[in-house]
Design a protein around this motif. Structure first.
Motif, PDB file in Angstrom:
ATOM      1  N   GLY A 115       0.817  -1.205   0.000  1.00 46.70           N
ATOM      2  CA  GLY A 115       0.000   0.000   0.000  1.00 46.70           C
ATOM      3  C   GLY A 115       0.848   1.249   0.000  1.00 46.70           C
ATOM      4  N   ASN A 116       0.369   2.263   0.761  1.00 48.61           N
ATOM      5  CA  ASN A 116       1.072   3.539   0.874  1.00 48.61           C
ATOM      6  C   ASN A 116       1.431   4.083  -0.506  1.00 48.61           C
ATOM      7  N   ILE A 117       0.407   4.161  -1.341  1.00 49.29           N
ATOM      8  CA  ILE A 117       0.592   4.603  -2.721  1.00 49.29           C
ATOM      9  C   ILE A 117      -0.558   5.543  -3.094  1.00 49.29           C
ATOM     10  N   SER A 118      -0.273   6.507  -3.930  1.00 48.44           N
ATOM     11  CA  SER A 118      -1.303   7.454  -4.386  1.00 48.44           C
ATOM     12  C   SER A 118      -1.840   7.015  -5.740  1.00 48.44           C
ATOM     13  N   ILE A 119      -3.156   7.009  -5.864  1.00 42.51           N
ATOM     14  CA  ILE A 119      -3.814   6.749  -7.143  1.00 42.51           C
ATOM     15  C   ILE A 119      -4.920   7.785  -7.312  1.00 42.51           C
ATOM     16  N   SER A 120      -5.415   7.932  -8.525  1.00 39.10           N
ATOM     17  CA  SER A 120      -6.513   8.873  -8.740  1.00 39.10           C
ATOM     18  C   SER A 120      -7.836   8.232  -8.322  1.00 39.10           C
ATOM     19  N   LEU A 121      -8.816   9.068  -8.066  1.00 36.96           N
ATOM     20  CA  LEU A 121     -10.151   8.561  -7.750  1.00 36.96           C
ATOM     21  C   LEU A 121     -10.685   7.737  -8.916  1.00 36.96           C
ATOM     22  N   GLU A 122     -10.372   8.156 -10.135  1.00 38.88           N
ATOM     23  CA  GLU A 122     -10.806   7.399 -11.308  1.00 38.88           C
ATOM     24  C   GLU A 122     -10.204   5.998 -11.305  1.00 38.88           C
ATOM     25  N   GLU A 123      -8.935   5.881 -10.948  1.00 42.55           N
ATOM     26  CA  GLU A 123      -8.309   4.566 -10.862  1.00 42.55           C
ATOM     27  C   GLU A 123      -8.977   3.713  -9.788  1.00 42.55           C
ATOM     28  N   ALA A 124      -9.290   4.330  -8.656  1.00 45.71           N
ATOM     29  CA  ALA A 124      -9.957   3.603  -7.574  1.00 45.71           C
ATOM     30  C   ALA A 124     -11.310   3.075  -8.039  1.00 45.71           C
ATOM     31  N   MET A 125     -12.024   3.891  -8.797  1.00 46.50           N
ATOM     32  CA  MET A 125     -13.324   3.477  -9.337  1.00 46.50           C
ATOM     33  C   MET A 125     -13.165   2.285 -10.275  1.00 46.50           C
ATOM     34  N   ARG A 126     -12.114   2.307 -11.081  1.00 44.47           N
ATOM     35  CA  ARG A 126     -11.899   1.188 -12.016  1.00 44.47           C
ATOM     36  C   ARG A 126     -11.562  -0.100 -11.263  1.00 44.47           C
ATOM     37  N   TRP A 127     -10.793   0.005 -10.187  1.00 46.92           N
ATOM     38  CA  TRP A 127     -10.510  -1.181  -9.381  1.00 46.92           C
ATOM     39  C   TRP A 127     -11.809  -1.753  -8.805  1.00 46.92           C
ATOM     40  N   MET A 128     -12.712  -0.880  -8.405  1.00 47.09           N
ATOM     41  CA  MET A 128     -13.987  -1.338  -7.853  1.00 47.09           C
ATOM     42  C   MET A 128     -14.884  -1.939  -8.919  1.00 47.09           C
ATOM     43  N   LEU A 129     -14.987  -1.290 -10.070  1.00 46.92           N
ATOM     44  CA  LEU A 129     -15.959  -1.688 -11.079  1.00 46.92           C
ATOM     45  C   LEU A 129     -15.451  -2.787 -12.004  1.00 46.92           C
ATOM     46  N   CYS A 130     -14.190  -2.739 -12.364  1.00 50.28           N
ATOM     47  CA  CYS A 130     -13.647  -3.709 -13.328  1.00 50.28           C
ATOM     48  C   CYS A 130     -13.092  -4.960 -12.667  1.00 50.28           C
ATOM     49  N   TYR A 131     -12.619  -4.816 -11.421  1.00 50.90           N
ATOM     50  CA  TYR A 131     -12.011  -5.950 -10.722  1.00 50.90           C
ATOM     51  C   TYR A 131     -12.727  -6.292  -9.423  1.00 50.90           C
ATOM     52  N   SER A 132     -13.783  -5.562  -9.109  1.00 53.56           N
ATOM     53  CA  SER A 132     -14.607  -5.808  -7.926  1.00 53.56           C
ATOM     54  C   SER A 132     -13.798  -5.779  -6.634  1.00 53.56           C
ATOM     55  N   ASP A 133     -12.823  -4.889  -6.547  1.00 52.98           N
ATOM     56  CA  ASP A 133     -11.948  -4.825  -5.384  1.00 52.98           C
ATOM     57  C   ASP A 133     -12.713  -4.332  -4.149  1.00 52.98           C
ATOM     58  N   ASN A 134     -12.699  -5.151  -3.105  1.00 51.54           N
ATOM     59  CA  ASN A 134     -13.458  -4.814  -1.900  1.00 51.54           C
ATOM     60  C   ASN A 134     -12.815  -3.707  -1.081  1.00 51.54           C
ATOM     61  N   ASN A 135     -11.500  -3.714  -0.992  1.00 57.36           N
ATOM     62  CA  ASN A 135     -10.826  -2.675  -0.207  1.00 57.36           C
ATOM     63  C   ASN A 135     -11.015  -1.291  -0.817  1.00 57.36           C
ATOM     64  N   LEU A 136     -10.866  -1.198  -2.130  1.00 57.04           N
ATOM     65  CA  LEU A 136     -11.058   0.094  -2.788  1.00 57.04           C
ATOM     66  C   LEU A 136     -12.511   0.554  -2.694  1.00 57.04           C
ATOM     67  N   THR A 137     -13.446  -0.393  -2.697  1.00 60.43           N
ATOM     68  CA  THR A 137     -14.855  -0.044  -2.535  1.00 60.43           C
ATOM     69  C   THR A 137     -15.081   0.649  -1.205  1.00 60.43           C
ATOM     70  N   ASP A 138     -14.514   0.087  -0.130  1.00 63.23           N
ATOM     71  CA  ASP A 138     -14.719   0.688   1.194  1.00 63.23           C
ATOM     72  C   ASP A 138     -14.018   2.037   1.322  1.00 63.23           C
ATOM     73  N   ILE A 139     -12.883   2.191   0.669  1.00 60.73           N
ATOM     74  CA  ILE A 139     -12.208   3.488   0.670  1.00 60.73           C
ATOM     75  C   ILE A 139     -13.082   4.538  -0.012  1.00 60.73           C
ATOM     76  N   LEU A 140     -13.702   4.168  -1.128  1.00 59.24           N
ATOM     77  CA  LEU A 140     -14.600   5.088  -1.830  1.00 59.24           C
ATOM     78  C   LEU A 140     -15.843   5.383  -1.000  1.00 59.24           C
ATOM     79  N   LEU A 141     -16.358   4.367  -0.321  1.00 54.74           N
ATOM     80  CA  LEU A 141     -17.524   4.581   0.535  1.00 54.74           C
ATOM     81  C   LEU A 141     -17.208   5.571   1.651  1.00 54.74           C
ATOM     82  N   ARG A 142     -16.050   5.436   2.262  1.00 53.07           N
ATOM     83  CA  ARG A 142     -15.673   6.378   3.319  1.00 53.07           C
ATOM     84  C   ARG A 142     -15.548   7.792   2.764  1.00 53.07           C
ATOM     85  N   LEU A 143     -15.110   7.892   1.531  1.00 52.25           N
ATOM     86  CA  LEU A 143     -14.929   9.200   0.889  1.00 52.25           C
ATOM     87  C   LEU A 143     -16.263   9.930   0.709  1.00 52.25           C
TER      88      LEU A 143
END
Length: 296
Positions: A115-143
């Motif tokens: 971890g400890n890396i910077s990504i764009s919100l758009e990249e985070a969305m793609r991890w959630m939508l294209c790869y169904s990433d659970n951790n990125l989903t919760d990060i977006l939810l907190r946002l």
């Protein structure tokens, strides 16, 4: 008399067309009933066809657990926040190592275990939508302020969201708290692709992201011709010791060769079918709907 005669003829033609359409819809309903008959599962289906009020449903108004299909309304809520000036697709998110939880589906964590890396919100969305990433989903939810924000934006009608991914992994029952009816799911997809939820640019962005979904490929897309485009989202639960899988879900927008679209939502709940057979139920229903409306 000629006017009356012509009017009667016109009415008969309209009535005949309506009856024919009803018969055709009923035939698709019958095909789907045959697909799910004798299956060890509780199946909910909602299909929206190419004509007005053209819908086929089985258990359409029954609530089913969403699992990762809830990531679609989460994405809609994030895009809504962007349109309100609260967020932007290009803003940077710092993903902390401690946010990347163990024992959950997270392709992002596999690629960036420290971890400890910077990504764009758009990249985070793609991890959630294209790869169904659970951790990125919760990060977006907190946002966006948690599941309450999603519930408020999507509304309370036939839609319940209370748990994030971490919450859904607490125990067996927690994964089933987020629920939606098949009719609400299909209706939300239809309203979305018609451009009535977010603006045109964000509608197209989300549609493209769902076209590039890499998960659930044996479900809606499983038995369709390879060239057919499907913007979809899937969801899967755990399987308990008795061999019951709580949910195998998929919903999406299928493009027909005539440039028209249909919506198919299938929820397979509490199934004792093998996992492959549960996915095949969805694939068979999707294929039946595609072939039916393609002929029309």
């Amino acid at each position: 008399m000629t006017f009356i005669k012509n009017s009667i003829t016109a009415i008969c033609m309209i009535t005949g067309a309506l009856n024919l359409n009803a018969q055709k819809t009923e035939s698709l309903h019958h095909i789907i009933e045959n697909i799910i008959s004798n299956k060890k599962a509780d199946v909910g289906v909602s299909i929206i066809g190419i004509q007005k009020n053209d819908k086929v449903e089985i258990n359409g108004d029954k609530l089913y657990p969403m699992l990762s299909t809830f990531k679609f309304p989460v994405a809609l809520t994030v895009l809504h926040a962007i349109e309100n000036g609260k967020l932007s697709l290009d803003q940077k998110l710092f993903i902390k190592k401690e946010e990347l939880l163990e024992d959950t589906w997270s392709p992002f964590k596999e690629e960036y275990p420290e971890g400890n890396i910077s990504i764009s919100l758009e990249e985070a969305m793609r991890w959630m939508l294209c790869y169904s990433d659970n951790n990125l989903t919760d990060i977006l939810l907190r946002l966006i302020g948690g599941t309450e924000s999603v519930q408020k934006f999507i509304g309370n009608k036939d839609f319940v969201i209370k748990n994030d991914e971490e919450g859904m992994h607490k125990d067996w029952d927690s994964q089933f708290i987020n629920k939606v009816t098949p009719n609400r799911a299909s209706g939300l997809l239809e309203t979305f692709y018609q451009g009535k939820i977010v603006n045109k640019i964000h509608t197209q962005w989300l549609y493209n992201a769902m076209l590039n979904n890499k998960t659930g490929l044996k479900r809606l897309k499983g038995k369709l011709p390879e060239h057919v485009k499907v913007a979809h989202r899937s969801g899967t639960s755990f399987t308990n010791k008795a061999g019951m899988t709580g949910a195998v879900n998929s919903y999406g927008i299928i493009e027909l060769p005539n440039s028209k679209k249909i919506v198919v939502a299938v929820f397979v709940h509490d199934t004792y079918e093998s996992f492959d057979h549960a996915e095949a139920i969805i694939a068979d229903i999707s294929k039946a709907a595609y072939e039916y409306y393609n002929k029309k």
